[in-house]
Scaffold this motif. Structure first.
Motif, PDB file in Angstrom:
ATOM      1  N   ASP A 152       0.821  -1.212   0.000  1.00 42.65           N
ATOM      2  CA  ASP A 152       0.000   0.000   0.000  1.00 42.65           C
ATOM      3  C   ASP A 152       0.856   1.263   0.000  1.00 42.65           C
ATOM      4  OD1 ASP A 152      -2.341  -1.470   0.042  1.00 42.65           O
ATOM      5  OD2 ASP A 152      -2.599  -1.340   2.210  1.00 42.65           O
ATOM      6  N   ARG A 153       2.141   1.141   0.366  1.00 41.39           N
ATOM      7  CA  ARG A 153       3.008   2.310   0.486  1.00 41.39           C
ATOM      8  C   ARG A 153       3.367   2.830  -0.909  1.00 41.39           C
ATOM      9  NH1 ARG A 153       6.710   0.058   3.114  1.00 41.39           N
ATOM     10  NH2 ARG A 153       5.811   0.446   5.177  1.00 41.39           N
ATOM     11  N   ALA A 154       3.021   4.096  -1.175  1.00 40.08           N
ATOM     12  CA  ALA A 154       3.290   4.695  -2.486  1.00 40.08           C
ATOM     13  C   ALA A 154       4.488   5.622  -2.466  1.00 40.08           C
ATOM     14  CB  ALA A 154       2.064   5.457  -2.980  1.00 40.08           C
ATOM     15  N   ALA A 155       4.834   6.166  -1.292  1.00 36.35           N
ATOM     16  CA  ALA A 155       5.990   7.048  -1.184  1.00 36.35           C
ATOM     17  C   ALA A 155       6.496   7.042   0.250  1.00 36.35           C
ATOM     18  CB  ALA A 155       5.652   8.474  -1.616  1.00 36.35           C
ATOM     19  N   THR A 156       7.787   7.289   0.387  1.00 32.59           N
ATOM     20  CA  THR A 156       8.466   7.323   1.685  1.00 32.59           C
ATOM     21  C   THR A 156       9.248   8.621   1.806  1.00 32.59           C
ATOM     22  OG1 THR A 156       8.691   4.909   1.681  1.00 32.59           O
ATOM     23  CG2 THR A 156      10.152   6.122   3.155  1.00 32.59           C
ATOM     24  N   ALA A 157       9.349   9.133   3.032  1.00 30.94           N
ATOM     25  CA  ALA A 157      10.254  10.237   3.335  1.00 30.94           C
ATOM     26  C   ALA A 157      11.027   9.854   4.595  1.00 30.94           C
ATOM     27  CB  ALA A 157       9.493  11.543   3.532  1.00 30.94           C
ATOM     28  N   VAL A 158      12.010  10.654   4.958  1.00 27.60           N
ATOM     29  CA  VAL A 158      12.831  10.362   6.128  1.00 27.60           C
ATOM     30  C   VAL A 158      12.875  11.589   7.025  1.00 27.60           C
ATOM     31  CG1 VAL A 158      15.114   9.694   6.963  1.00 27.60           C
ATOM     32  CG2 VAL A 158      14.263   8.756   4.806  1.00 27.60           C
ATOM     33  N   HIS A 159      12.607  11.373   8.325  1.00 26.82           N
ATOM     34  CA  HIS A 159      12.739  12.444   9.315  1.00 26.82           C
ATOM     35  C   HIS A 159      13.770  12.006  10.338  1.00 26.82           C
ATOM     36  CE1 HIS A 159      11.896  15.915  11.642  1.00 26.82           C
ATOM     37  NE2 HIS A 159      11.197  15.312  12.602  1.00 26.82           N
ATOM     38  N   GLY A 160      14.868  12.753  10.437  1.00 26.15           N
ATOM     39  CA  GLY A 160      15.979  12.284  11.250  1.00 26.15           C
ATOM     40  C   GLY A 160      16.563  11.038  10.622  1.00 26.15           C
ATOM     41  N   HIS A 161      16.566   9.946  11.403  1.00 22.03           N
ATOM     42  CA  HIS A 161      17.008   8.655  10.873  1.00 22.03           C
ATOM     43  C   HIS A 161      15.823   7.723  10.636  1.00 22.03           C
ATOM     44  CE1 HIS A 161      20.680  10.223  12.882  1.00 22.03           C
ATOM     45  NE2 HIS A 161      21.275   9.668  11.850  1.00 22.03           N
ATOM     46  N   GLN A 162      14.613   8.276  10.636  1.00 24.80           N
ATOM     47  CA  GLN A 162      13.420   7.437  10.593  1.00 24.80           C
ATOM     48  C   GLN A 162      12.692   7.550   9.249  1.00 24.80           C
ATOM     49  OE1 GLN A 162      11.049   7.901  14.326  1.00 24.80           O
ATOM     50  NE2 GLN A 162      12.719   9.244  14.985  1.00 24.80           N
ATOM     51  N   PRO A 163      12.755   6.505   8.419  1.00 20.05           N
ATOM     52  CA  PRO A 163      11.912   6.490   7.226  1.00 20.05           C
ATOM     53  C   PRO A 163      10.452   6.334   7.653  1.00 20.05           C
ATOM     54  CG  PRO A 163      13.673   4.840   7.100  1.00 20.05           C
ATOM     55  CD  PRO A 163      13.595   5.309   8.517  1.00 20.05           C
ATOM     56  N   PHE A 164       9.556   6.981   6.937  1.00 19.60           N
ATOM     57  CA  PHE A 164       8.135   6.851   7.251  1.00 19.60           C
ATOM     58  C   PHE A 164       7.310   6.895   5.969  1.00 19.60           C
ATOM     59  CE2 PHE A 164       8.884  11.403   7.220  1.00 19.60           C
ATOM     60  CZ  PHE A 164       7.768  11.929   6.600  1.00 19.60           C
ATOM     61  N   THR A 165       6.119   6.351   6.049  1.00 11.65           N
ATOM     62  CA  THR A 165       5.213   6.337   4.908  1.00 11.65           C
ATOM     63  C   THR A 165       4.669   7.735   4.673  1.00 11.65           C
ATOM     64  OG1 THR A 165       4.602   4.031   5.285  1.00 11.65           O
ATOM     65  CG2 THR A 165       3.082   5.363   3.986  1.00 11.65           C
ATOM     66  N   ALA A 166       4.929   8.271   3.492  1.00 14.12           N
ATOM     67  CA  ALA A 166       4.466   9.612   3.140  1.00 14.12           C
ATOM     68  C   ALA A 166       3.208   9.582   2.289  1.00 14.12           C
ATOM     69  CB  ALA A 166       5.562  10.372   2.394  1.00 14.12           C
ATOM     70  N   ALA A 167       2.892   8.421   1.700  1.00 14.13           N
ATOM     71  CA  ALA A 167       1.687   8.313   0.870  1.00 14.13           C
ATOM     72  C   ALA A 167       1.335   6.841   0.703  1.00 14.13           C
ATOM     73  CB  ALA A 167       1.904   8.956  -0.498  1.00 14.13           C
ATOM     74  N   ILE A 168       0.054   6.592   0.515  1.00  8.27           N
ATOM     75  CA  ILE A 168      -0.412   5.232   0.234  1.00  8.27           C
ATOM     76  C   ILE A 168      -1.259   5.264  -1.036  1.00  8.27           C
ATOM     77  CG2 ILE A 168      -0.321   4.529   2.660  1.00  8.27           C
ATOM     78  CD1 ILE A 168      -3.694   4.846   1.042  1.00  8.27           C
TER      79      ILE A 168
END
Length: 220
Positions: free
Chosen positions: A162-178
């Motif tokens: 379901d993950r369509a895009a990822t971004a990173v905050h600090g050292h933490q990748p996170f789901t930015a879009a589904i």
């Protein structure tokens, strides 16, 4: 003369309706602001915005009986775009609150973990990595495009597909879009993301009517 796509902007008391409406209208949509199921169903597409706290949003959606309505629209293939908190409420639960989410998508909402020098909330511009590079929402965008975020929580989908895009905050990748079928949702604010955000809104509008001629790059 080509038909103007109609977009229903869901009004449930916690959305940034003015900015979202302006962005959609600038990209060629006819926007109606409503919480009525019949109005939402009659539109070519639906946008679910949201700012604020998870439980407050869920309570507002419940007051208007919008959970079952949104689930039905998704089940029927109505194109839907969630924005910011409008992404998070689609999931089953959140660390921010106690109430269950809508459960339209499997997964939960997590808070960024503290780390030295990390600012929470994550606020400002960040780059996207496309997990689904062929997702039609990214039509006309380059890898590494910049978008604008304001959030302390992020979604953790149970299904990585379901993950369509990822971004990173600090050292933490996170789901930015589904993206799943005709349901799309983004953690960032496209209406505040300059040309990139306008292109995303333009792409969504085009998807609601299947008109690829509408997805020429947005003007500066």
């Amino acid at each position: 003369m080509a038909r103007i796509p109609s977009i229903a902007l869901v009004d449930y008391g916690v959305g940034n309706l003015h900015s979202a409406r302006k962005g959609l209208e600038a990209m060629g949509a006819r926007v109606v602001v409503s919480a009525h199921p019949e109005t939402l169903a009659a539109a070519d597409g639906v946008v679910l915005p949201g700012v604020g706290a998870f439980d407050a949003a869920i309570e507002k959606l419940a007051e208007r009986d919008l959970g079952p309505t949104l689930q039905r629209l998704v089940d029927q293939g109505q194109p839907l775009l969630g924005i910011c908190l409008g992404l998070q409420v689609l999931f089953e639960s959140s660390e921010e609150g106690r109430l269950p989410g809508l459960g339209i998508l499997p997964g939960r909402v997590r808070r960024f973990a503290s780390e030295p020098g990390l600012t929470i909330p994550h606020m400002g511009w960040n780059q996207l990595e496309f997990d689904q590079p062929d997702c039609p929402l990214w039509q006309g965008l380059a890898a590494g495009s910049w978008v604008y975020f304001v959030h302390s929580y992020y979604v953790e989908p149970a299904c990585s597909a379901d993950r369509a895009a990822t971004a990173v905050h600090g050292h933490q990748p996170f789901t930015a879009a589904i993206a799943r079928d005709r349901l799309w949702a983004v953690q960032f604010h496209p209406e505040k993301s300059a040309r990139t955000g306008l292109q995303i809104l333009k792409n969504f509008i085009a998807l609601t009517v299947g008109d690829r001629s509408l997805v020429a790059p947005a003007a500066n």
